[in-house]
Motif scaffolding. Sequence first.
Motif, mmCIF file in Angstrom:
data_model
loop_
_atom_site.group_PDB
_atom_site.id
_atom_site.type_symbol
_atom_site.label_atom_id
_atom_site.label_comp_id
_atom_site.label_asym_id
_atom_site.label_seq_id
_atom_site.Cartn_x
_atom_site.Cartn_y
_atom_site.Cartn_z
ATOM 1 N N ASP A 33 -35.221 13.524 -7.949
ATOM 2 C CA ASP A 33 -33.916 12.875 -7.814
ATOM 3 C C ASP A 33 -33.713 11.844 -8.924
ATOM 4 O O ASP A 33 -32.609 11.720 -9.472
ATOM 5 C CB ASP A 33 -33.776 12.209 -6.442
ATOM 6 N N ALA A 34 -34.753 11.101 -9.259
ATOM 7 C CA ALA A 34 -34.649 10.094 -10.313
ATOM 8 C C ALA A 34 -34.302 10.740 -11.657
ATOM 9 O O ALA A 34 -33.489 10.202 -12.419
ATOM 10 C CB ALA A 34 -35.948 9.290 -10.426
ATOM 11 N N ARG A 35 -34.897 11.901 -11.942
ATOM 12 C CA ARG A 35 -34.572 12.609 -13.183
ATOM 13 C C ARG A 35 -33.108 13.041 -13.192
ATOM 14 O O ARG A 35 -32.414 12.909 -14.200
ATOM 15 C CB ARG A 35 -35.488 13.818 -13.378
ATOM 16 N N ILE A 36 -32.639 13.569 -12.075
ATOM 17 C CA ILE A 36 -31.243 13.999 -11.976
ATOM 18 C C ILE A 36 -30.311 12.801 -12.144
ATOM 19 O O ILE A 36 -29.312 12.876 -12.868
ATOM 20 C CB ILE A 36 -30.985 14.716 -10.634
ATOM 21 N N LEU A 37 -30.641 11.696 -11.490
ATOM 22 C CA LEU A 37 -29.813 10.485 -11.609
ATOM 23 C C LEU A 37 -29.765 9.984 -13.049
ATOM 24 O O LEU A 37 -28.693 9.643 -13.556
ATOM 25 C CB LEU A 37 -30.328 9.386 -10.679
ATOM 26 N N ARG A 38 -30.917 9.944 -13.715
ATOM 27 C CA ARG A 38 -30.954 9.490 -15.119
ATOM 28 C C ARG A 38 -30.110 10.406 -16.002
ATOM 29 O O ARG A 38 -29.367 9.939 -16.862
ATOM 30 C CB ARG A 38 -32.391 9.430 -15.644
ATOM 31 N N PHE A 39 -30.230 11.711 -15.796
ATOM 32 C CA PHE A 39 -29.456 12.677 -16.582
ATOM 33 C C PHE A 39 -27.961 12.421 -16.391
ATOM 34 O O PHE A 39 -27.205 12.329 -17.364
ATOM 35 C CB PHE A 39 -29.822 14.106 -16.152
ATOM 36 N N ASN A 40 -27.525 12.294 -15.135
ATOM 37 C CA ASN A 40 -26.110 12.068 -14.855
ATOM 38 C C ASN A 40 -25.643 10.717 -15.395
ATOM 39 O O ASN A 40 -24.545 10.617 -15.946
ATOM 40 C CB ASN A 40 -25.824 12.177 -13.361
ATOM 41 N N LYS A 45 -22.572 7.586 -19.321
ATOM 42 C CA LYS A 45 -22.542 6.531 -20.343
ATOM 43 C C LYS A 45 -21.988 7.074 -21.655
ATOM 44 O O LYS A 45 -21.206 6.398 -22.322
ATOM 45 C CB LYS A 45 -23.928 5.930 -20.538
ATOM 46 N N VAL A 46 -22.365 8.306 -22.017
ATOM 47 C CA VAL A 46 -21.845 8.927 -23.236
ATOM 48 C C VAL A 46 -20.325 9.079 -23.150
ATOM 49 O O VAL A 46 -19.622 8.945 -24.147
ATOM 50 C CB VAL A 46 -22.530 10.295 -23.488
ATOM 51 N N MET A 47 -19.837 9.317 -21.945
ATOM 52 C CA MET A 47 -18.389 9.454 -21.738
ATOM 53 C C MET A 47 -17.681 8.098 -21.772
ATOM 54 O O MET A 47 -16.467 8.042 -21.765
ATOM 55 C CB MET A 47 -18.128 10.141 -20.397
ATOM 56 N N GLY A 48 -18.452 7.006 -21.781
ATOM 57 C CA GLY A 48 -17.858 5.678 -21.862
ATOM 58 C C GLY A 48 -17.888 4.886 -20.573
ATOM 59 O O GLY A 48 -17.337 3.785 -20.507
ATOM 60 N N VAL A 49 -18.531 5.410 -19.537
ATOM 61 C CA VAL A 49 -18.613 4.687 -18.264
ATOM 62 C C VAL A 49 -19.725 3.645 -18.379
ATOM 63 O O VAL A 49 -20.844 3.970 -18.755
ATOM 64 C CB VAL A 49 -18.914 5.663 -17.090
ATOM 65 N N ARG A 53 -21.332 1.067 -13.429
ATOM 66 C CA ARG A 53 -20.515 2.032 -12.684
ATOM 67 C C ARG A 53 -21.114 3.432 -12.763
ATOM 68 O O ARG A 53 -20.918 4.240 -11.857
ATOM 69 C CB ARG A 53 -19.083 2.049 -13.226
ATOM 70 N N ALA A 54 -21.840 3.721 -13.854
ATOM 71 C CA ALA A 54 -22.447 5.051 -14.011
ATOM 72 C C ALA A 54 -23.487 5.305 -12.923
ATOM 73 O O ALA A 54 -23.585 6.417 -12.405
ATOM 74 C CB ALA A 54 -23.074 5.185 -15.398
ATOM 75 N N GLU A 95 -12.256 5.630 -13.773
ATOM 76 C CA GLU A 95 -13.137 4.532 -14.214
ATOM 77 C C GLU A 95 -12.814 4.120 -15.631
ATOM 78 O O GLU A 95 -12.738 2.938 -15.953
ATOM 79 C CB GLU A 95 -14.618 4.957 -14.126
ATOM 80 N N LEU A 96 -12.621 5.109 -16.497
ATOM 81 C CA LEU A 96 -12.346 4.804 -17.905
ATOM 82 C C LEU A 96 -10.986 4.143 -18.077
ATOM 83 O O LEU A 96 -10.839 3.214 -18.877
ATOM 84 C CB LEU A 96 -12.437 6.086 -18.740
ATOM 85 N N ARG A 97 -9.988 4.567 -17.316
ATOM 86 C CA ARG A 97 -8.665 3.939 -17.384
ATOM 87 C C ARG A 97 -8.716 2.498 -16.879
ATOM 88 O O ARG A 97 -8.076 1.621 -17.448
ATOM 89 C CB ARG A 97 -7.644 4.737 -16.559
#
Length: 100
Positions: A33-40, A45-49, A53-54, A95-97
Amino acid sequence: SQEAYEKYAKIDHAMRIWAEGSEETLEAVKKSDARILRFNEEKLKVMGVPLRRARPIARLMLCAGLGYSFAQASLGGEKGYHEMGPLIKSLVDLELRNRK
């Protein structure tokens, strides 16, 4: 494919049930689960969140996927699962808006 997803979901369900009585299995599930959470989180974050909030959005994504995997037969199968993606994207867009 739907068949591969269903096979993975069955294995995941079994692991989570097994983890209820096995500390060793619980630790393996936590690591996964930790790996999945880090990936997401990283994708968000790359998307700007922002990270603050990420993290909760990543947790929501994981919980939604897990919950859906348990209930997918009654919630529309593969079609219903793929409908969640645009909904999550809408949350990220919101979130981004709000950040501006």
